[in-house]
Design an enzyme around this catalytic site. Structure first.
Site, mmCIF file in Angstrom:
data_model
loop_
_atom_site.group_PDB
_atom_site.id
_atom_site.type_symbol
_atom_site.label_atom_id
_atom_site.label_comp_id
_atom_site.label_asym_id
_atom_site.label_seq_id
_atom_site.Cartn_x
_atom_site.Cartn_y
_atom_site.Cartn_z
ATOM 1 N N ASP A 299 33.714 40.426 46.800
ATOM 2 C CA ASP A 299 34.981 39.724 46.742
ATOM 3 C C ASP A 299 34.939 39.421 45.725
ATOM 4 O OD1 ASP A 299 37.945 38.381 48.037
ATOM 5 O OD2 ASP A 299 36.696 37.234 48.051
ATOM 6 N N GLU A 333 35.110 44.016 44.135
ATOM 7 C CA GLU A 333 37.047 43.876 43.715
ATOM 8 C C GLU A 333 36.589 43.340 42.528
ATOM 9 O OE1 GLU A 333 40.599 41.094 45.572
ATOM 10 O OE2 GLU A 333 38.511 40.738 45.084
#
Ligand SMILES: [Ca+2]
Ligand SMILES: [Ca+2]
Ligand SMILES: [Ca+2]
Length: 603
Positions: A299, A333
């Site tokens: 993330d 990401e």
């Protein structure tokens, strides 16, 4: 019967769906990242296997437990037992890897008074070493991983190193604006004219233990503090000390603040400090050691300094190797559709792979917009920018929409509000066909296969797969079904489910579609034909992929290898059975139609 017909029959027999799947169970560790079809779930929204844990062992109202199944911003009850129970469903869809949203223990509720929401998404971690009680226990996670592996399904964990939950507060303000290093240098208290502190600290660029020993005061920009009730809430314990955070206020997502600012208040970890690097390596290495998982989705990867990833990634790969996991997949990401930005994170940060936001944008512009198919020409031309070029591009997880951005169907309806539901469905199917055939690793966002349409991004795109109590979900007109999200959706009859299952089987049986290089055959500056050939890395056999992004039927001559003389359909319809002339085949596609055509190699 000719020899070629017999050989053709044998080829077909060798590639029937299911053959590859049968082998998968024994050899999942041997598969490469590009061999997978990924299924992404937020466990809170997928399946509720144990109502007893819905409140995470907490008692009180929703602002304490985080549980409110009627509110899209709170926990709904899904958990790891439910996910384990539904592995047959996931396998039935043709997925071979599950990307599980973060399962670590979170701060259940946060946000300013009156605007609170819950950590159902998992991105507000307090204890990085264990499972959130809303999702179950470490034993539940072990059972899930083992059950997945028993089916030959890999497990990718969603991890966060950039930030923790919002625990640290600043004396000066609530939502605090970013204070730069120039205006608030480390060696002064509260600005350039403040008292001298942190004598000798040479800045965050000098990432040595000796330098960071001199950083003893975290109050150069703001005065950070941990509320008494949360003094020990973070695990491991070192994470409770504000000295391991940037403490400069909210990121503007530009310049220096991109890596040093708080992500909307979330405590931004000082990932330049070698103590932090070692601590994160220990945290996540332990999950590999203990559970034998198969990869990480990282993330907010672009909000962490490159040097952190340069140390973290090799450490994780070594840990996995030692555990007998030779093809551990790590994808970050980097929420940017610009290929140069995506590629930079593979070249500078040395992330092995990144989510392909460029692919998502190209799909959205051509299928949920009127851009020409040459958007894909530009996208794939950029493959050479990635570290190792196509060898990396082929491992990028591709997707058509996600839990942050929203679903593609939402974008189609927004772009073309007057078209029929049948056309929306056809456009979504076209995008699925692109994702399941073109280079990269298809990453299906849970619910897409059931015709979920969402209302927008973020929580508006995080519908329950079980019977939902959220009014804003239940009033949505789904695709391919008359049902609504008020009932559960684990069936296999939605046309989108059937399409994905069928195309996944085709893909997994054809190395050309998982590992093969691509050659652009046709693209234009308006909606219409996109044609790309991929090649079996062993045999060189060509598979022609043709897509029509326009609302009109089309017919065109498409260049193929001169050795490819006849074609058999693998999926869709539209290739002529034989070339018209050496190196040219006629392709005819319905509106939003597609065809995957396998060449028979001539002599
Ligand atoms: Ca539950
Ligand atoms: Ca950061
Ligand atoms: Ca709605």
């Amino acid at each position: 019967m000719s020899v070629r017909a017999i050989l053709g029959g044998l080829l077909l027999a060798a590639t029937v769906p299911g053959t590859a799947a049968a082998d998968d169970n024994a050899s999942y560790r041997e598969r490469l990242p590009q061999d997978e079809v990924i299924y992404f779930v937020l466990p809170d929204r997928f399946a509720n296997g144990d109502p007893a844990n819905d409140r995470g062992g907490l008692s009180g109202d929703r602002l304490t437990t985080g549980y409110d199944p009627t509110d899209s911003g709170f926990y709904h009850g899904g958990d790891l037992k439910g996910l384990t129970d539904k592995l047959p469903y996931i396998a039935g869809l043709g997925a071979t890897a599950v990307w599980v949203g973060p399962i670590f223990k979170n701060k259940p509720v946060q946000g300013p008074k009156g605007q609170e929401s819950a950590a159902y998404h998992g991105y507000w971690i307090t204890d990085f070493t264990t499972v959130d009680p809303h999702f179950g226990t470490e034993d539940d996670f072990r059972r899930f991983v083992d059950a997945a592996h028993a089916r030959g399904i890999k497990v990718y964990m969603d991890i966060v190193a950039n930030h923790t939950a919002d625990v640290i507060q600043y004396r000066e303000c609530g939502a605090c604006t970013y204070r730069s290093i120039a205006d608030y240098p480390y060696q002064r208290r509260g600005g350039v004219n403040g008292a001298a502190i942190n004598a000798g600290f040479a800045g965050d660029d000098v990432q040595t233990a000796a330098n960071f020993v001199t950083l003893t005061r975290p109050d150069y920009a703001y005065t950070p503090f941990v509320p008494a009730a949360e003094r020990d809430v973070k695990v491991p314990a070192w994470l409770n000390d504000p000295i391991y955070y940037h403490n400069r206020g909210d990121s503007t997502f530009a310049g220096e603040s991109s890596t040093m600012g708080d992500f909307v208040g979330l405590d931004d970890v000082m990932t330049e400090n070698p103590r932090v690097v070692a601590g994160m390596i220990e945290i996540y290495g332990s999950w590999i050691d203990r559970f034998g998982i198969d990869g990480f989705r990282i993330d907010t990867a672009r909000h962490v300094n490159p040097e952190f990833w340069q140390a973290f990634v090799p450490a994780m790969l070594a840990r996995a190797q030692a555990k007998g996991i030779p093809h551990f997949h790590i994808f970050g990401e980097v929420a940017d559709p610009d290929v140069a930005a995506l590629a930079r994170h593979t070249r500078v940060d040395k992330l092995p792979s990144v989510l392909d936001f460029g692919f998502q944008r190209a799909v959205e512009e051509t299928v949920a917009g009127n851009a020409g198919t040459d958007r894909f020409e530009a996208l794939f031309a950029g493959d050479s920018l990635y570290e190792h070029g196509f060898a990396t591009a082929v491992t990028l997880p591709t997707f058509t929409g996600n839990h942050d951005h929203g679903r593609l169907s939402t974008a189609v309806r927004k772009a073309f509000p007057d078209v029929s539901d049948d056309e929306v469905l056809k456009r979504v199917e076209l995008a699925n066909a692109m994702m399941l055939a073109l280079r990269g690793v298809p990453a299906i966002y849970s619910g897409d296969e059931q015709g979920f349409v969402g209302d927008g991004g973020d929580r508006d795109a995080r519908e329950d797969m079980f019977a939902s109590k959220v009014a804003s979900y239940n009033d949505n007109r789904l695709l391919g079904t008359d049902t609504t999200t008020a009932t559960d959706h684990y069936g296999d009859t939605n046309p989108l489910f059937r399409q994905i299952a069928a195309l996944s089987a085709v893909r997994r049986a054809q190395p050309a579609l998982t590992r093969g290089v691509q050659k652009l055959r046709a693209a234009g500056d308006a909606p219409g034909l996109l044609a790309i050939s991929r090649f079996d890395p062993e045999t060189g056999r060509e598979i022609l992929l043709a897509f029509n992004t326009s609302a009109q039927p089309l017919a065109a001559n498409v260049e193929v290898e001169t050795g490819s003389t006849a074609f058999a359909p693998l999926a869709g319809a539209g290739c002529a059975a034989a070339t018209t002339a050496p190196g040219s085949v006629r392709v005819s596609l319905a509106p939003f139609g597609y065809a995957f055509c396998a060449a028979e190699v001539g002599e």
